[in-house]
Structures are given as structure tokens and as C-alpha cells.
Design a protein around this motif. Structure first.
Motif, PDB file in Angstrom:
ATOM      1  N   PRO A  96      12.343  -9.609   6.399  1.00 39.77           N
ATOM      2  CA  PRO A  96      12.589 -10.007   7.784  1.00 39.77           C
ATOM      3  C   PRO A  96      14.072 -10.027   8.163  1.00 39.77           C
ATOM      4  CG  PRO A  96      11.874 -11.876   6.492  1.00 39.77           C
ATOM      5  CD  PRO A  96      11.731 -10.670   5.632  1.00 39.77           C
ATOM      6  N   ALA A 107       6.392   0.731   8.605  1.00 38.74           N
ATOM      7  CA  ALA A 107       7.524   0.007   9.203  1.00 38.74           C
ATOM      8  C   ALA A 107       7.185  -1.462   9.375  1.00 38.74           C
ATOM      9  CB  ALA A 107       7.894   0.637  10.536  1.00 38.74           C
ATOM     10  N   TYR A 108       5.973  -1.763   9.806  1.00 35.33           N
ATOM     11  CA  TYR A 108       5.534  -3.148   9.964  1.00 35.33           C
ATOM     12  C   TYR A 108       5.557  -3.882   8.624  1.00 35.33           C
ATOM     13  CZ  TYR A 108       2.469  -7.125  10.776  1.00 35.33           C
ATOM     14  OH  TYR A 108       1.955  -8.383  10.847  1.00 35.33           O
ATOM     15  N   GLY A 109       5.047  -3.237   7.592  1.00 35.81           N
ATOM     16  CA  GLY A 109       5.050  -3.845   6.263  1.00 35.81           C
ATOM     17  C   GLY A 109       6.457  -4.107   5.760  1.00 35.81           C
ATOM     18  N   TYR A 110       7.375  -3.174   5.999  1.00 36.68           N
ATOM     19  CA  TYR A 110       8.758  -3.356   5.567  1.00 36.68           C
ATOM     20  C   TYR A 110       9.393  -4.557   6.265  1.00 36.68           C
ATOM     21  CZ  TYR A 110      13.701  -2.546   4.792  1.00 36.68           C
ATOM     22  OH  TYR A 110      15.015  -2.708   4.450  1.00 36.68           O
ATOM     23  N   VAL A 111       9.187  -4.679   7.566  1.00 36.71           N
ATOM     24  CA  VAL A 111       9.770  -5.798   8.322  1.00 36.71           C
ATOM     25  C   VAL A 111       9.153  -7.120   7.881  1.00 36.71           C
ATOM     26  CG1 VAL A 111       9.967  -6.812  10.619  1.00 36.71           C
ATOM     27  CG2 VAL A 111      10.468  -4.408  10.286  1.00 36.71           C
ATOM     28  N   MET A 112       7.875  -7.123   7.564  1.00 38.49           N
ATOM     29  CA  MET A 112       7.233  -8.355   7.099  1.00 38.49           C
ATOM     30  C   MET A 112       7.764  -8.777   5.730  1.00 38.49           C
ATOM     31  SD  MET A 112       5.460  -9.359   9.564  1.00 38.49           S
ATOM     32  CE  MET A 112       4.640 -10.715   8.797  1.00 38.49           C
ATOM     33  N   SER A 140       3.886   3.720  11.343  1.00 33.51           N
ATOM     34  CA  SER A 140       3.964   2.420  12.031  1.00 33.51           C
ATOM     35  C   SER A 140       3.561   1.282  11.096  1.00 33.51           C
ATOM     36  CB  SER A 140       3.072   2.411  13.266  1.00 33.51           C
ATOM     37  OG  SER A 140       3.484   3.381  14.180  1.00 33.51           O
ATOM     38  N   LEU A 141       2.514   1.485  10.346  1.00 29.37           N
ATOM     39  CA  LEU A 141       2.061   0.481   9.386  1.00 29.37           C
ATOM     40  C   LEU A 141       3.107   0.264   8.294  1.00 29.37           C
ATOM     41  CD1 LEU A 141      -0.268  -1.375   8.626  1.00 29.37           C
ATOM     42  CD2 LEU A 141      -1.228   0.502   7.292  1.00 29.37           C
TER      43      LEU A 141
END
Length: 85
Positions: free
Chosen positions: A27, A19-24, A16-17
Motif C-alpha cells: 500500500p 495491479a490491484y493485488g500489488y497495491v493491496m 487490472s487484477l
């Protein structure tokens, strides 16, 4: 708890972390209509984003996605194939 439970306990938050980092960091990898709505506003001379200065409507063939309705301030409209001919 079995050993598989411990793996999942640490693996799920780690993924989850990640995936969050990739999206940040990327974007634009998430499907959104924000750029299209912003382009329509700029093309119509509405750089300020004010609704009363937006003469160019945003139409979609079929139902507009939720992100389009949000970024176009509920001004995105559905267009059927019959209207194209």
C-alpha cells in the motif's frame, strides 16, 4: 472479433487484477499523504484524531494535494515562498 480482440478481452482484466493485488500487498507504493497527516497529528499530541485537539497546522509549499486535504480534514493549507523569508 479479431484474435487481437480476444487477447485484450483477457489481458486487460488480468493486468487490472495484478495491479490491484500489488497495491493491496504494497500500500505504500501509492502516492498518498496519509502517513504525513498521521505524523502531524501524533507530533501535536493528537493521537485520538479529534480536530479540536490539533494545534499543529499542516502546510504545503504550493497547493496541498487532494489526499493531504482529505487526511488532514481540510486543514492542510497553502504556503507561498514569500511567507518563508
Amino acid at each position: 472479433m479479431a484474435s487481437g480482440g480476444y487477447v485484450a478481452l483477457f489481458l486487460v482484466p488480468l493486468l487490472s487484477l495484478g495491479a490491484y493485488g500489488y497495491v493491496m500487498l504494497q500500500p505504500d507504493s501509492v502516492k498518498t499523504e496519509k502517513g504525513l497527516a498521521a505524523f502531524a497529528n501524533r507530533a501535536s499530541g493528537n493521537a485520538s484524531g479529534r480536530e479540536e485537539n490539533n494545534p499543529t497546522p499542516l502546510y504545503y509549499l504550493g497547493s496541498p494535494p487532494p489526499s493531504a486535504r482529505f487526511y488532514a480534514r481540510e486543514k492542510a493549507a497553502k504556503l507561498s515562498k514569500g511567507h518563508l523569508y
